[in-house]
Design a protein around this motif. Structure first.
Motif, PDB file in Angstrom:
ATOM      1  N   THR A   1     -10.699   0.546  -7.709  1.00 19.76           N
ATOM      2  CA  THR A   1     -11.918   0.846  -6.963  1.00 19.76           C
ATOM      3  C   THR A   1     -11.229   1.261  -5.470  1.00 19.76           C
ATOM      4  O   THR A   1     -11.619   2.097  -4.709  1.00 19.76           O
ATOM      5  N   TYR A   2     -10.298   0.364  -4.949  1.00 16.69           N
ATOM      6  CA  TYR A   2      -9.622   0.355  -3.877  1.00 16.69           C
ATOM      7  C   TYR A   2      -9.223   1.763  -3.506  1.00 16.69           C
ATOM      8  O   TYR A   2      -9.419   2.595  -2.591  1.00 16.69           O
ATOM      9  N   ILE A   3      -8.442   2.349  -4.603  1.00 20.95           N
ATOM     10  CA  ILE A   3      -7.852   3.611  -4.590  1.00 20.95           C
ATOM     11  C   ILE A   3      -8.810   4.673  -4.631  1.00 20.95           C
ATOM     12  O   ILE A   3      -8.735   5.894  -3.813  1.00 20.95           O
ATOM     13  N   GLN A   4      -9.889   4.544  -5.323  1.00 20.04           N
ATOM     14  CA  GLN A   4     -10.806   5.611  -5.548  1.00 20.04           C
ATOM     15  C   GLN A   4     -11.490   5.573  -4.117  1.00 20.04           C
ATOM     16  O   GLN A   4     -11.764   6.754  -3.688  1.00 20.04           O
TER      17      GLN A   4
ATOM     18  N   PHE B   1       0.809  -1.293  -0.078  1.00 18.24           N
ATOM     19  CA  PHE B   1       0.000  -0.001  -0.194  1.00 18.24           C
ATOM     20  C   PHE B   1       0.848   1.212   0.007  1.00 18.24           C
ATOM     21  O   PHE B   1       0.360   2.454  -0.778  1.00 18.24           O
ATOM     22  N   GLY B   2       2.144   0.976   0.549  1.00 20.89           N
ATOM     23  CA  GLY B   2       2.911   2.468   0.779  1.00 20.89           C
ATOM     24  C   GLY B   2       3.411   2.745  -0.661  1.00 20.89           C
ATOM     25  O   GLY B   2       3.507   4.089  -0.546  1.00 20.89           O
ATOM     26  N   GLN B   3       3.576   2.114  -1.338  1.00 21.12           N
ATOM     27  CA  GLN B   3       4.051   2.635  -2.787  1.00 21.12           C
ATOM     28  C   GLN B   3       2.840   3.335  -3.376  1.00 21.12           C
ATOM     29  O   GLN B   3       3.295   4.567  -4.073  1.00 21.12           O
ATOM     30  N   TYR B   4       1.621   3.331  -3.317  1.00 18.43           N
ATOM     31  CA  TYR B   4       0.701   4.120  -3.665  1.00 18.43           C
ATOM     32  C   TYR B   4       0.628   5.430  -2.833  1.00 18.43           C
ATOM     33  O   TYR B   4       0.612   6.639  -3.627  1.00 18.43           O
ATOM     34  N   TYR B   5       0.686   5.411  -1.621  1.00 21.52           N
ATOM     35  CA  TYR B   5       0.670   6.625  -0.840  1.00 21.52           C
ATOM     36  C   TYR B   5       2.198   7.422  -1.259  1.00 21.52           C
ATOM     37  O   TYR B   5       1.836   8.697  -1.312  1.00 21.52           O
TER      38      TYR B   5
ATOM     39  N   VAL C   1     -18.349   1.910   4.984  1.00 18.83           N
ATOM     40  CA  VAL C   1     -18.130   0.313   4.918  1.00 18.83           C
ATOM     41  C   VAL C   1     -18.360   0.030   3.324  1.00 18.83           C
ATOM     42  O   VAL C   1     -19.145   0.507   2.641  1.00 18.83           O
ATOM     43  N   TRP C   2     -16.972  -0.763   2.926  1.00 16.88           N
ATOM     44  CA  TRP C   2     -17.069  -1.085   1.620  1.00 16.88           C
ATOM     45  C   TRP C   2     -16.487  -2.619   1.539  1.00 16.88           C
ATOM     46  O   TRP C   2     -15.394  -3.135   1.948  1.00 16.88           O
TER      47      TRP C   2
ATOM     48  N   SER D   1     -11.481   9.212  -2.363  1.00 22.65           N
ATOM     49  CA  SER D   1     -12.726  10.087  -1.947  1.00 22.65           C
ATOM     50  C   SER D   1     -12.897  10.305  -0.382  1.00 22.65           C
ATOM     51  O   SER D   1     -13.227  11.120   0.025  1.00 22.65           O
ATOM     52  N   PHE D   2     -12.364   9.073   0.386  1.00 22.23           N
ATOM     53  CA  PHE D   2     -12.271   9.253   1.797  1.00 22.23           C
ATOM     54  C   PHE D   2     -11.614  10.322   2.163  1.00 22.23           C
ATOM     55  O   PHE D   2     -11.841  11.046   3.106  1.00 22.23           O
ATOM     56  N   LEU D   3     -10.272  10.203   1.910  1.00 23.90           N
ATOM     57  CA  LEU D   3      -9.248  11.319   2.441  1.00 23.90           C
ATOM     58  C   LEU D   3      -9.448  12.545   2.075  1.00 23.90           C
ATOM     59  O   LEU D   3      -9.269  13.668   2.663  1.00 23.90           O
ATOM     60  N   ASN D   4     -10.171  12.699   0.816  1.00 24.12           N
ATOM     61  CA  ASN D   4     -10.368  14.110   0.344  1.00 24.12           C
ATOM     62  C   ASN D   4     -11.388  14.617   1.284  1.00 24.12           C
ATOM     63  O   ASN D   4     -11.394  16.041   1.373  1.00 24.12           O
ATOM     64  N   LYS D   5     -12.238  14.034   2.092  1.00 23.08           N
ATOM     65  CA  LYS D   5     -12.981  14.717   3.195  1.00 23.08           C
ATOM     66  C   LYS D   5     -12.408  15.294   4.283  1.00 23.08           C
ATOM     67  O   LYS D   5     -12.711  16.235   5.066  1.00 23.08           O
ATOM     68  N   TYR D   6     -11.309  14.662   4.685  1.00 30.73           N
ATOM     69  CA  TYR D   6     -10.696  14.742   6.068  1.00 30.73           C
ATOM     70  C   TYR D   6      -9.179  14.960   5.879  1.00 30.73           C
ATOM     71  O   TYR D   6      -8.669  15.735   6.951  1.00 30.73           O
ATOM     72  N   VAL D   7      -8.598  15.108   4.817  1.00 28.26           N
ATOM     73  CA  VAL D   7      -7.308  15.533   4.795  1.00 28.26           C
ATOM     74  C   VAL D   7      -7.085  16.677   3.763  1.00 28.26           C
ATOM     75  O   VAL D   7      -7.630  16.770   2.819  1.00 28.26           O
TER      76      VAL D   7
END
Length: 317
Positions: A302-305, A113-117, A284-285, A309-315
């Motif tokens: 989809t996981y990345i999306q 996962f770290g590679q993507y972040y 929940v997904w 979407s989640f992080l855009n709300k809080y970061v």
């Protein structure tokens, strides 16, 4: 009558000794640090060919090898020396993801996962070896309970290093997902903005109860309860105490839950139960056809999306 009483007392004593010995065996089997050959060939851990190829030969492994991680050390509240690996973002950033890996794993495995972040989101990345794993000390596996406090201590150390304006995401997988959820019920630093929990369990007792039935066709009581006593003596926590379910009832940080619908190792209903009791905002997904920990590989786009979407709300950008 006296003879029968003595015989029953002897029989009861023998049974008690057998139960205690069996409890020590199960402690050694699952909680004491060491090889866990009982999981070899476990059908509940079988993953698709696609997922297995990614886990053992994905390009993220080469990416991990190429990075210049900074080794970090932490002395835990109970005097264990813990190790973690920090990777500074390519460009200056106040964004940080703190990972928590799964049972029998180690920090750098979260490079999946770290590679993507790091490459796509431009985050700083931190991957600790949880107690009892990798190069961290510990004679037992905490299944998230003591690890939740270690995670917070790591967080405070990283804030000291990166600055008070750091915005932090916790992202955990399996046991690591339970770890970040257990942390959610504590007073977290204000810099922790969101949590991603992929394939978590409700609590250790319920997980072991499920696995004892699946693998050994044994009832939880009284063997698991005695194992919990042994765990409390040797590792200073009980199996029921180590509860993500109790902790999310106190959560203040938003949580994204992810779980494969075909997960037979940590059943999907555990995530649904966690979500039902979560006090903070949560999403929940569930992922069709995905077994334990497969979602990122089988539904990567989809996981990345979902993450974005989640992080855009809080970061903040």
């Amino acid at each position: 009558m006296k003879k029968w009483g003595k015989r029953l007392a002897v029989l009861g004593g023998i049974l008690f000794i057998i139960l205690v010995c069996s409890s020590y065996y199960f402690y050694h089997l699952a909680i004491q640090r060491g090889e866990k050959k009982f999981l070899e060939g476990n059908q509940d851990l079988e993953v698709s060919a696609q997922a297995m190829e990614e886990f053992i030969a994905g390009d993220w492994r080469e990416w991990v090898r190429e990075q210049q991680f900074q080794d970090m050390m932490l002395t835990s509240f109970d005097d264990l020396k813990l190790k973690g690996y920090f990777l500074e973002a390519k460009q200056p950033s106040n964004k940080l993801v703190v990972f928590a890996h799964g049972y029998l794993g180690h920090g750098k495995q979260m490079g999946l996962f770290g590679q993507y972040y790091y490459e796509e989101l431009g985050f700083n990345v931190f991957m600790p070896d949880l107690r009892g794993h990798g190069q961290s000390e510990g004679a037992y596996y905490g299944f998230g309970w003591h690890d939740r406090l270690d995670l917070i201590d790591w967080t405070n150390q990283l804030i000291d290093q990166l600055g008070e304006d750091t915005e932090i995401i916790y992202h955990g997988l399996s046991m690591g997902a339970a770890t970040v959820l257990m942390a959610s019920g504590e007073t977290l630093p204000s810099q922790v903005k969101a949590i991603i929990a992929d394939s978590p369990y409700t609590d250790v007792y319920e997980l072991f109860k499920y696995q004892m039935d699946k693998m050994f066709h044994l009832p939880a009581f009284p063997l698991l309860d005695l194992t919990s006593v042994i765990t409390n003596i040797k590792a200073d926590y009980t199996l029921k105490e180590a509860s993500a379910l109790k902790q999310v009832k106190k959560a203040q940080v938003p949580i994204l839950y992810i779980h494969g619908e075909n997960d037979t190792f940590v059943p999907t209903h555990m995530t649904r139960e966690l979500a039902e009791h979560t006090s903070s905002h949560h999403i929940v997904w569930t992922v069709p056809h995905a077994n334990h920990g497969e979602a990122f590989v089988l539904e990567k786009e989809t996981y990345i999306q979902k993450i974005q979407s989640f992080l855009n709300k809080y970061v903040k950008d």
